[in-house]
Design a protein around this motif. Sequence first.
Motif, mmCIF file in Angstrom:
data_model
loop_
_atom_site.group_PDB
_atom_site.id
_atom_site.type_symbol
_atom_site.label_atom_id
_atom_site.label_comp_id
_atom_site.label_asym_id
_atom_site.label_seq_id
_atom_site.Cartn_x
_atom_site.Cartn_y
_atom_site.Cartn_z
ATOM 1 N N UNK A 211 5.004 8.479 -3.373
ATOM 2 C CA UNK A 211 4.960 7.377 -2.420
ATOM 3 C C UNK A 211 4.404 7.833 -1.071
ATOM 4 N N UNK A 212 4.759 9.052 -0.655
ATOM 5 C CA UNK A 212 4.220 9.568 0.601
ATOM 6 C C UNK A 212 2.711 9.768 0.502
ATOM 7 N N UNK A 213 2.241 10.244 -0.653
ATOM 8 C CA UNK A 213 0.796 10.425 -0.829
ATOM 9 C C UNK A 213 0.070 9.086 -0.777
ATOM 10 N N UNK A 214 0.658 8.057 -1.381
ATOM 11 C CA UNK A 214 0.048 6.732 -1.310
ATOM 12 C C UNK A 214 0.022 6.223 0.128
ATOM 13 N N UNK A 215 1.110 6.473 0.873
ATOM 14 C CA UNK A 215 1.129 6.057 2.267
ATOM 15 C C UNK A 215 0.104 6.777 3.117
ATOM 16 N N UNK A 216 -0.072 8.077 2.886
ATOM 17 C CA UNK A 216 -1.066 8.831 3.648
ATOM 18 C C UNK A 216 -2.488 8.402 3.299
ATOM 19 N N UNK A 217 -2.726 8.088 2.038
ATOM 20 C CA UNK A 217 -4.065 7.596 1.668
ATOM 21 C C UNK A 217 -4.357 6.261 2.332
ATOM 22 N N UNK A 218 -3.330 5.419 2.497
ATOM 23 C CA UNK A 218 -3.523 4.152 3.215
ATOM 24 C C UNK A 218 -3.803 4.397 4.693
ATOM 25 N N UNK A 219 -3.153 5.396 5.269
ATOM 26 C CA UNK A 219 -3.426 5.750 6.668
ATOM 27 C C UNK A 219 -4.872 6.180 6.834
ATOM 28 N N UNK A 220 -5.355 7.018 5.933
ATOM 29 C CA UNK A 220 -6.750 7.477 6.008
ATOM 30 C C UNK A 220 -7.712 6.301 5.880
ATOM 31 N N UNK A 221 -7.435 5.408 4.923
ATOM 32 C CA UNK A 221 -8.329 4.267 4.716
ATOM 33 C C UNK A 221 -8.355 3.349 5.929
ATOM 34 N N UNK A 222 -7.210 3.131 6.551
ATOM 35 C CA UNK A 222 -7.157 2.223 7.698
ATOM 36 C C UNK A 222 -7.779 2.833 8.948
ATOM 37 N N UNK A 223 -7.565 4.112 9.189
ATOM 38 C CA UNK A 223 -8.136 4.736 10.379
ATOM 39 C C UNK A 223 -9.647 4.903 10.261
ATOM 40 N N UNK A 224 -10.156 5.091 9.052
ATOM 41 C CA UNK A 224 -11.601 5.256 8.896
ATOM 42 C C UNK A 224 -12.353 3.975 9.234
ATOM 43 N N UNK A 225 -11.747 2.824 9.007
ATOM 44 C CA UNK A 225 -12.404 1.556 9.326
ATOM 45 C C UNK A 225 -11.601 0.767 10.358
#
Length: 368
Positions: A211-225
């Motif tokens: 779940x933490x990995x999924x949350x961090x991937x969402x952080x990366x996706x949101x900050x990139x755009x």
Amino acid sequence: MTTVEEPESAESAESAGLVAQVQRAAEDARERAVVWWKSPADRTAKVHQAYREDVGGAVDALKRLGIESSLTRGVRASVLEFHKVRQATSLRLRLMGAYWIVLQLVVAYRSRVLVPAIPDYVADLQERAESTLAELSILWEPVVFLMWGFFALLGIGVVLILLMVNVAVLSFIFLRDARRSHPVVAIVRAVAACGAVQGTSGPARAEALRNMALGMSEVVAQLERAPRLCRLSRRAGRRKNAQRHVDRVLRRLGAAHDAVHRTGDPALAPLAALLVLVVARYADSRVLGLLDEEQLRGYPAPRRDMEWLRLALLAFIVAAGALGAGLLAMSDPVTMVLILSAGVVGVALLYRRNLGRGLSRLDIWRGL
């Protein structure tokens, strides 16, 4: 305050992975859908409930990890704004969405090709199925039933896809303002996920880490755009500098995330502290200073590989040169010289100082 429940057995942890991601995507799509039938009071209650879940989960995680800093007022305001826009959609927008759906139904009903042909097509399929079953042996009848079931499911799937497309279009239009605060919510949820890992073991820890990995991937996706980066002016290279800074921040967060898998629980607090600092500064629109330079030392911005774009443009230039040489109707040697000249000009424009590497790309056309 909310807490994260641990799985009761190893089977619940094994069912995660791809299935968990699909379930999470479906749940997120359901939450993004516009709620038409709820009253304003119900939507307001949903807003405050979602706000308490996100903020309360992050605050509990910070206390569990022993981090003194808390969520700032700007972060809390951004989370509340995000849920207000998602849930408390204005009546005008909901009427526009209803009008869009009814308009599609009217267009489908007035269609002179598709709608009148559906009853005849269904009757023809039924007659063909009855004749096929009458001619086949009883051993082949289950196969025919399975084939018709497959086609029925395929038709239902097409209808569901059309429905999802409508929901996606309406959500994209209605949630335009919510996207401004989506990175803040993603980071807040990632902080809560970090706190859920603390003190776990066995299958429960594997589930929490996933779940933490999924949350961090969402952080990366949101900050990139991130929308606040896109609104920066291109003058003086502000947007480019902000994007380079965000790339360095993401590398720093990625290194902190990797440390959790190397050292375990001691690396959770530094990761959560970085996330809290980033979300506080992003909420204050400090997109050029999400982290201090001391914290980013040793994490240079990655160089973007644009080789594919250069090759595509070079291919376009060579093709245009070949087309122009063919229209001139010259002899074969002259045509080949013109094509190579166009390629050399393209290399000079696209590669500039890297002429040696650019000229090597022309070997592709040498054998043609």
